[in-house]
Scaffold this motif. Structure first.
Motif, PDB file in Angstrom:
ATOM      1  N   MET A  37       0.837  -1.194   0.000  1.00  0.00           N
ATOM      2  CA  MET A  37       0.000   0.000   0.000  1.00  0.00           C
ATOM      3  C   MET A  37       0.881   1.256   0.000  1.00  0.00           C
ATOM      4  O   MET A  37       0.655   2.185  -0.783  1.00  0.00           O
ATOM      5  CB  MET A  37      -0.934  -0.014   1.218  1.00  0.00           C
ATOM      6  N   VAL A  38       1.890   1.278   0.848  1.00  0.00           N
ATOM      7  CA  VAL A  38       2.807   2.422   0.918  1.00  0.00           C
ATOM      8  C   VAL A  38       3.578   2.568  -0.396  1.00  0.00           C
ATOM      9  O   VAL A  38       3.741   3.683  -0.905  1.00  0.00           O
ATOM     10  CB  VAL A  38       3.770   2.278   2.124  1.00  0.00           C
ATOM     11  N   GLU A  39       4.034   1.451  -0.952  1.00  0.00           N
ATOM     12  CA  GLU A  39       4.754   1.485  -2.224  1.00  0.00           C
ATOM     13  C   GLU A  39       3.887   2.060  -3.340  1.00  0.00           C
ATOM     14  O   GLU A  39       4.351   2.902  -4.132  1.00  0.00           O
ATOM     15  CB  GLU A  39       5.203   0.075  -2.591  1.00  0.00           C
ATOM     16  N   LEU A  40       2.641   1.630  -3.414  1.00  0.00           N
ATOM     17  CA  LEU A  40       1.733   2.151  -4.435  1.00  0.00           C
ATOM     18  C   LEU A  40       1.505   3.648  -4.256  1.00  0.00           C
ATOM     19  O   LEU A  40       1.500   4.398  -5.235  1.00  0.00           O
ATOM     20  CB  LEU A  40       0.407   1.405  -4.387  1.00  0.00           C
ATOM     21  N   LEU A  41       1.326   4.086  -3.021  1.00  0.00           N
ATOM     22  CA  LEU A  41       1.149   5.515  -2.768  1.00  0.00           C
ATOM     23  C   LEU A  41       2.386   6.297  -3.192  1.00  0.00           C
ATOM     24  O   LEU A  41       2.275   7.353  -3.813  1.00  0.00           O
ATOM     25  CB  LEU A  41       0.852   5.770  -1.288  1.00  0.00           C
ATOM     26  N   ASP A  42       3.550   5.776  -2.869  1.00  0.00           N
ATOM     27  CA  ASP A  42       4.800   6.472  -3.196  1.00  0.00           C
ATOM     28  C   ASP A  42       5.064   6.533  -4.694  1.00  0.00           C
ATOM     29  O   ASP A  42       5.484   7.565  -5.204  1.00  0.00           O
ATOM     30  CB  ASP A  42       5.987   5.793  -2.511  1.00  0.00           C
ATOM     31  N   LYS A  43       4.804   5.431  -5.403  1.00  0.00           N
ATOM     32  CA  LYS A  43       5.225   5.334  -6.799  1.00  0.00           C
ATOM     33  C   LYS A  43       4.125   5.578  -7.826  1.00  0.00           C
ATOM     34  O   LYS A  43       4.411   6.029  -8.929  1.00  0.00           O
ATOM     35  CB  LYS A  43       5.836   3.956  -7.047  1.00  0.00           C
ATOM     36  N   ASN A  44       2.879   5.271  -7.488  1.00  0.00           N
ATOM     37  CA  ASN A  44       1.824   5.296  -8.506  1.00  0.00           C
ATOM     38  C   ASN A  44       0.781   6.388  -8.322  1.00  0.00           C
ATOM     39  O   ASN A  44       0.008   6.633  -9.240  1.00  0.00           O
ATOM     40  CB  ASN A  44       1.103   3.945  -8.543  1.00  0.00           C
ATOM     41  N   VAL A  45       0.727   6.981  -7.149  1.00  0.00           N
ATOM     42  CA  VAL A  45      -0.320   7.963  -6.862  1.00  0.00           C
ATOM     43  C   VAL A  45       0.311   9.352  -6.845  1.00  0.00           C
ATOM     44  O   VAL A  45       1.328   9.576  -6.181  1.00  0.00           O
ATOM     45  CB  VAL A  45      -1.028   7.652  -5.519  1.00  0.00           C
ATOM     46  N   LYS A  53      -4.566  -0.619  11.842  1.00  0.00           N
ATOM     47  CA  LYS A  53      -3.170  -0.547  11.410  1.00  0.00           C
ATOM     48  C   LYS A  53      -3.041   0.189  10.081  1.00  0.00           C
ATOM     49  O   LYS A  53      -2.114   0.973   9.889  1.00  0.00           O
ATOM     50  CB  LYS A  53      -2.563  -1.940  11.310  1.00  0.00           C
ATOM     51  N   SER A  54      -3.965  -0.051   9.157  1.00  0.00           N
ATOM     52  CA  SER A  54      -3.891   0.656   7.874  1.00  0.00           C
ATOM     53  C   SER A  54      -4.058   2.160   8.078  1.00  0.00           C
ATOM     54  O   SER A  54      -3.359   2.953   7.453  1.00  0.00           O
ATOM     55  CB  SER A  54      -4.915   0.123   6.885  1.00  0.00           C
ATOM     56  N   ALA A  55      -4.961   2.555   8.964  1.00  0.00           N
ATOM     57  CA  ALA A  55      -5.148   3.981   9.272  1.00  0.00           C
ATOM     58  C   ALA A  55      -3.881   4.561   9.899  1.00  0.00           C
ATOM     59  O   ALA A  55      -3.470   5.676   9.556  1.00  0.00           O
ATOM     60  CB  ALA A  55      -6.341   4.164  10.201  1.00  0.00           C
ATOM     61  N   ASP A  56      -3.259   3.801  10.782  1.00  0.00           N
ATOM     62  CA  ASP A  56      -2.016   4.255  11.412  1.00  0.00           C
ATOM     63  C   ASP A  56      -0.893   4.409  10.386  1.00  0.00           C
ATOM     64  O   ASP A  56      -0.140   5.392  10.419  1.00  0.00           O
ATOM     65  CB  ASP A  56      -1.579   3.276  12.505  1.00  0.00           C
ATOM     66  N   VAL A  57      -0.786   3.452   9.472  1.00  0.00           N
ATOM     67  CA  VAL A  57       0.250   3.506   8.436  1.00  0.00           C
ATOM     68  C   VAL A  57       0.054   4.734   7.547  1.00  0.00           C
ATOM     69  O   VAL A  57       1.010   5.451   7.242  1.00  0.00           O
ATOM     70  CB  VAL A  57       0.257   2.206   7.595  1.00  0.00           C
ATOM     71  N   ILE A  58      -1.180   4.989   7.159  1.00  0.00           N
ATOM     72  CA  ILE A  58      -1.477   6.161   6.326  1.00  0.00           C
ATOM     73  C   ILE A  58      -1.086   7.449   7.048  1.00  0.00           C
ATOM     74  O   ILE A  58      -0.447   8.335   6.476  1.00  0.00           O
ATOM     75  CB  ILE A  58      -2.974   6.185   5.928  1.00  0.00           C
ATOM     76  N   LYS A  59      -1.435   7.543   8.310  1.00  0.00           N
ATOM     77  CA  LYS A  59      -1.105   8.735   9.104  1.00  0.00           C
ATOM     78  C   LYS A  59       0.409   8.884   9.256  1.00  0.00           C
ATOM     79  O   LYS A  59       0.945   9.985   9.097  1.00  0.00           O
ATOM     80  CB  LYS A  59      -1.766   8.652  10.479  1.00  0.00           C
ATOM     81  N   GLU A  60       1.106   7.788   9.538  1.00  0.00           N
ATOM     82  CA  GLU A  60       2.567   7.822   9.685  1.00  0.00           C
ATOM     83  C   GLU A  60       3.251   8.295   8.408  1.00  0.00           C
ATOM     84  O   GLU A  60       4.291   8.954   8.467  1.00  0.00           O
ATOM     85  CB  GLU A  60       3.092   6.433  10.053  1.00  0.00           C
ATOM     86  N   GLN A  61       2.678   7.950   7.264  1.00  0.00           N
ATOM     87  CA  GLN A  61       3.249   8.345   5.979  1.00  0.00           C
ATOM     88  C   GLN A  61       2.903   9.787   5.614  1.00  0.00           C
ATOM     89  O   GLN A  61       3.386  10.304   4.609  1.00  0.00           O
ATOM     90  CB  GLN A  61       2.763   7.397   4.878  1.00  0.00           C
ATOM     91  N   GLY A  62       2.033  10.422   6.403  1.00  0.00           N
ATOM     92  CA  GLY A  62       1.697  11.826   6.179  1.00  0.00           C
ATOM     93  C   GLY A  62       0.557  12.051   5.204  1.00  0.00           C
ATOM     94  O   GLY A  62       0.357  13.169   4.725  1.00  0.00           O
ATOM     95  N   HIS A  63      -0.203  11.000   4.891  1.00  0.00           N
ATOM     96  CA  HIS A  63      -1.321  11.116   3.966  1.00  0.00           C
ATOM     97  C   HIS A  63      -2.629  11.291   4.745  1.00  0.00           C
ATOM     98  O   HIS A  63      -2.658  11.153   5.965  1.00  0.00           O
ATOM     99  CB  HIS A  63      -1.389   9.896   3.050  1.00  0.00           C
TER     100      HIS A  63
END
Length: 80
Positions: A17-25, A50-60
């Protein structure tokens, strides 16, 4: 808006999910991620938090999080 089906990754979808956000979005674009909330035949909603936490940690920005059906969940994310 782009949609990604991560159900085939079962509970190991966070890195993808993080990879897709970084590279494709693109910045400012909205992405929808579909993933499973069932582990070994039982509902496990830890993946939702956990997915919500990951999104927040990534700054999205998490725009929405909802149950798609009995075993799947979707989150809607805006890339910052």
């Amino acid at each position: 808006m782009v949609r990604y089906d991560l159900r085939h990754l079962h509970e190991d979808f966070y890195d993808r999910m993080v990879e897709l956000l970084d590279k494709n979005v693109k910045s400012g674009e909205v992405a929808i991620f579909l993933f499973e909330v069932v582990t070994n035949g039982k509902s496990n909603f830890d993946a939702v938090q956990k997915s919500a936490d990951v999104i927040k940690e990534q700054g999205h920005e998490l725009l929405n999080s909802l149950k798609f059906n009995e075993v799947d969940w979707t989150i809607v994310v805006r890339k910052k």
